[in-house]
Write a protein that holds these residues in place. Structure first.
Motif, short mmCIF file in Angstrom:
data_model
loop_
_atom_site.label_atom_id
_atom_site.label_comp_id
_atom_site.label_asym_id
_atom_site.label_seq_id
_atom_site.Cartn_x
_atom_site.Cartn_y
_atom_site.Cartn_z
N PHE A 1 24.53 24.97 33.16
CA PHE A 1 23.11 25.09 33.49
C PHE A 1 22.48 26.46 33.31
O PHE A 1 21.27 26.59 33.27
N SER B 1 28.73 20.89 37.13
CA SER B 1 27.36 20.86 37.64
C SER B 1 27.39 21.17 39.13
O SER B 1 28.46 21.18 39.75
N ALA B 2 26.22 21.32 39.72
CA ALA B 2 26.12 21.47 41.18
C ALA B 2 26.33 20.10 41.81
O ALA B 2 26.11 19.09 41.15
N GLU C 1 25.65 25.50 40.62
CA GLU C 1 26.69 25.42 39.60
C GLU C 1 27.72 26.53 39.83
O GLU C 1 28.92 26.32 39.72
N ARG D 1 16.23 21.14 33.50
CA ARG D 1 17.07 20.33 34.39
C ARG D 1 18.04 19.45 33.60
O ARG D 1 17.72 18.97 32.52
N GLY D 2 19.21 19.30 34.12
CA GLY D 2 20.26 18.55 33.42
C GLY D 2 20.97 19.39 32.38
O GLY D 2 21.76 18.89 31.57
N GLY D 3 20.70 20.69 32.40
CA GLY D 3 21.17 21.58 31.33
C GLY D 3 22.66 21.87 31.28
O GLY D 3 23.12 22.50 30.32
N SER D 4 23.44 21.40 32.26
CA SER D 4 24.89 21.62 32.17
C SER D 4 25.47 20.92 30.94
O SER D 4 26.48 21.35 30.39
N THR E 1 20.80 21.32 43.76
CA THR E 1 19.77 22.05 42.99
C THR E 1 18.38 21.83 43.59
O THR E 1 17.56 22.75 43.62
N LYS F 1 20.18 16.41 45.94
CA LYS F 1 21.02 17.25 45.07
C LYS F 1 20.96 18.69 45.56
O LYS F 1 19.89 19.14 46.00
N1 ASP Z 1 22.12 20.99 38.61
C1 ASP Z 1 21.14 20.97 37.56
C2 ASP Z 1 20.21 19.80 37.75
O1 ASP Z 1 20.30 19.11 38.77
C3 ASP Z 1 21.74 21.00 36.20
C4 ASP Z 1 22.70 19.89 35.86
O2 ASP Z 1 23.16 19.16 36.74
O3 ASP Z 1 22.99 19.72 34.67
O4 ASP Z 1 19.37 19.58 36.93
#
Ligand code: ASP
Length: 438
Positions: A170, A38-39, A116, A184-187, A51, A49
């Motif tokens: 992601f 992830s980032a 990412e 979001r959170g797609g990693s 992102t 963050k």
């Molecule tokens: N960096 C992206 C986010 O903050 C994806 C991830 O972390 O999965 O949503």
């Protein structure tokens, strides 16, 4: 040889110290071969963050405002990681390219995905693994959904040629090459896709908690960690808001029956939670696996004598909701009664209209629309074998003087859903939890 795919979330890769922990985890097992990054996430609660910073710079550029200050923050974060890890490596050219893309109004997804991309480059360098970009490997169809077949094919073939690799999470790309992100959170989804493409033995999802908890810690004091949960049980709990990773991340591995292991980067010796396709109901020392709940439901209660004989009654009522684009959550029914549970947010402005339409269409004896319902799902494969679980749930909340407004048991018998007044919600959760968990 065993293959493990590991995904590390933003907090696991937030700074150089976290990178060191991550590398130690990866290097401790030879099978840990494919890594999704992830980032960088927040280093502490006041932090931002990467992102989110990228998103801010995108918004500024849309307003034709200067992005120098915000972009400097992004550069500094990455440069500091590189410096502290003592890597002989520079992202200078990459920064230049990204910054000019932002000024040139290149799409939002491209900009959001760069966290990412850059973090994975650093991690690959630090580990001595190959860097494999997700662009042109994770493929999206024209309608914006994942092109599963082609992704499996392209990614599977490519990764066969790389024994060890880091792949950014992601994002992927459309057939014309444009970058596209998951939500979001797609990693988490990328990790699952890679696990399937390489036919991994396990997908380890490394985060900052030691697994999924049996109940919400904001409601129940120090709930226990779930050791083993099935995809189905997880689905039931996450419907009620108990999430441990991106909801869509289950699907790619579920099809191939690859287990997911939720682990804690900061406490790597903890076993975490195993999410598996199947577990025998006796393979648990607890009757219930978890409890979750949500407030904010509305009940549409309808009564009419001889309702059971009126063909099409339910369909006509549901059609009215459909016309207002309202999906139903549950429909407990009796012989002459029917209750429809819906999300209250969708009924804010149209309650009276819907009530009138139902009256006109099916002419009920009684119709009542009531807000303030909370639903609690008691979930567990152990319930299938065990007699008297429902009784235990109800007698415990009865002892706590809580009125049960609705009961629904899923046909798979792995869940019992009860509706209570919102004011009783937390007490009901605590009562049920302590009834089943010592
Ligand atoms: N960096 C992206 C986010 O903050 C994806 C991830 O972390 O999965 O949503």
């Amino acid at each position: 040889m065993e293959i493990k795919v590991l995904k590390f979330g933003g907090s696991s890769l937030a700074d150089s110290n976290q990178f060191k922990k991550v590398a130690a985890i990866i290097k401790s097992k030879d099978s840990r071969r494919y890594i999704i990054a992830s980032a960088p996430g927040k280093r502490d609660s006041g932090d931002q963050k990467i992102t989110d910073l990228l998103y801010e710079s995108y918004i500024l550029s849309q307003k034709n405002e200067d992005i120098d200050e915000i972009f400097k923050k992004i550069e500094d974060r990455f440069n500091r990681i590189i410096e502290e890890l003592e890597l002989d490596f520079s992202l200078k050219d990459e920064f230049k390219k990204i910054k000019s893309s932002i000024y040139n109004h290149i799409g939002m997804d491209y900009i959001l995905s760069r966290g990412e991309y850059l973090n994975s480059m650093i991690l690959a360098k630090y580990l001595g693994y190959d860097f494999i970009d997700a662009e042109k490997r994770i493929l999206f169809s024209e309608d914006g959904t994942l092109d599963r077949q082609n992704t499996d094919l392209v990614l599977g073939e490519l990764l066969k040629k790389h024994k060890r690799a880091v792949i950014p999470g992601f994002y992927g790309s459309m057939s014309d090459g444009t970058i596209k992100t998951f939500s979001r959170g797609g990693s988490d989804i990328t990790g699952s896709i890679v696990a399937r493409a390489v036919e991994a033995d396990v997908y380890e999802n490394w985060t900052d908690v030691s697994g999924m908890l049996m109940a919400d810690p904001r409601c129940v004091e120090e709930p226990k960690v779930i050791d083993l949960i099935t995809y189905k049980e997880l689905r039931e709990l996450s419907y009620m808001g108990a999430t441990i990773m991106h909801e869509e991340a289950i699907f790619p591995v579920k099809q191939s029956g690859i287990p997911i292991n939720i682990r804690n980067t900061n406490l790597p010796e903890d076993k975490g939670t195993m999410i598996v396709a199947k577990a025998r109901s006796e393979n648990t020392d607890r009757i219930i696996t978890g409890i979750a709940g949500r407030t904010g439901f509305t009940t549409i209660h309808i009564e009419k004598d001889m309702m059971n004989q009126e063909v099409g009654f339910g369909r006509k009522v549901l059609k009215i909701l459909e016309n207002h684009s309202i999906p139903f959550e549950h429909i407990p029914t009796g012989i002459d009664t029917m209750s429809i549970i819906v999300n209250s947010n969708l009924m804010v402005d149209n309650k009276e209209v819907i009530k009138n339409e139902i009256c006109k269409t099916v002419n009920p004896d009684i119709i009542d629309i009531e807000d303030g319902l909370a639903m609690i799902a008691v979930v567990g494969r152990g319930m299938v074998e065990e007699k008297g679980t429902a009784m235990k749930v109800f007698s415990s909340i009865n002892k706590a003087s809580i009125n049960v407004k609705m009961i629904d048991q899923g046909s798979s018998e792995i869940n019992i859903i009860i509706g209570v007044d919102e004011k009783d919600y937390i007490l009901a959760l605590r009562t049920i939890y302590s009834e089943f968990v010592e």
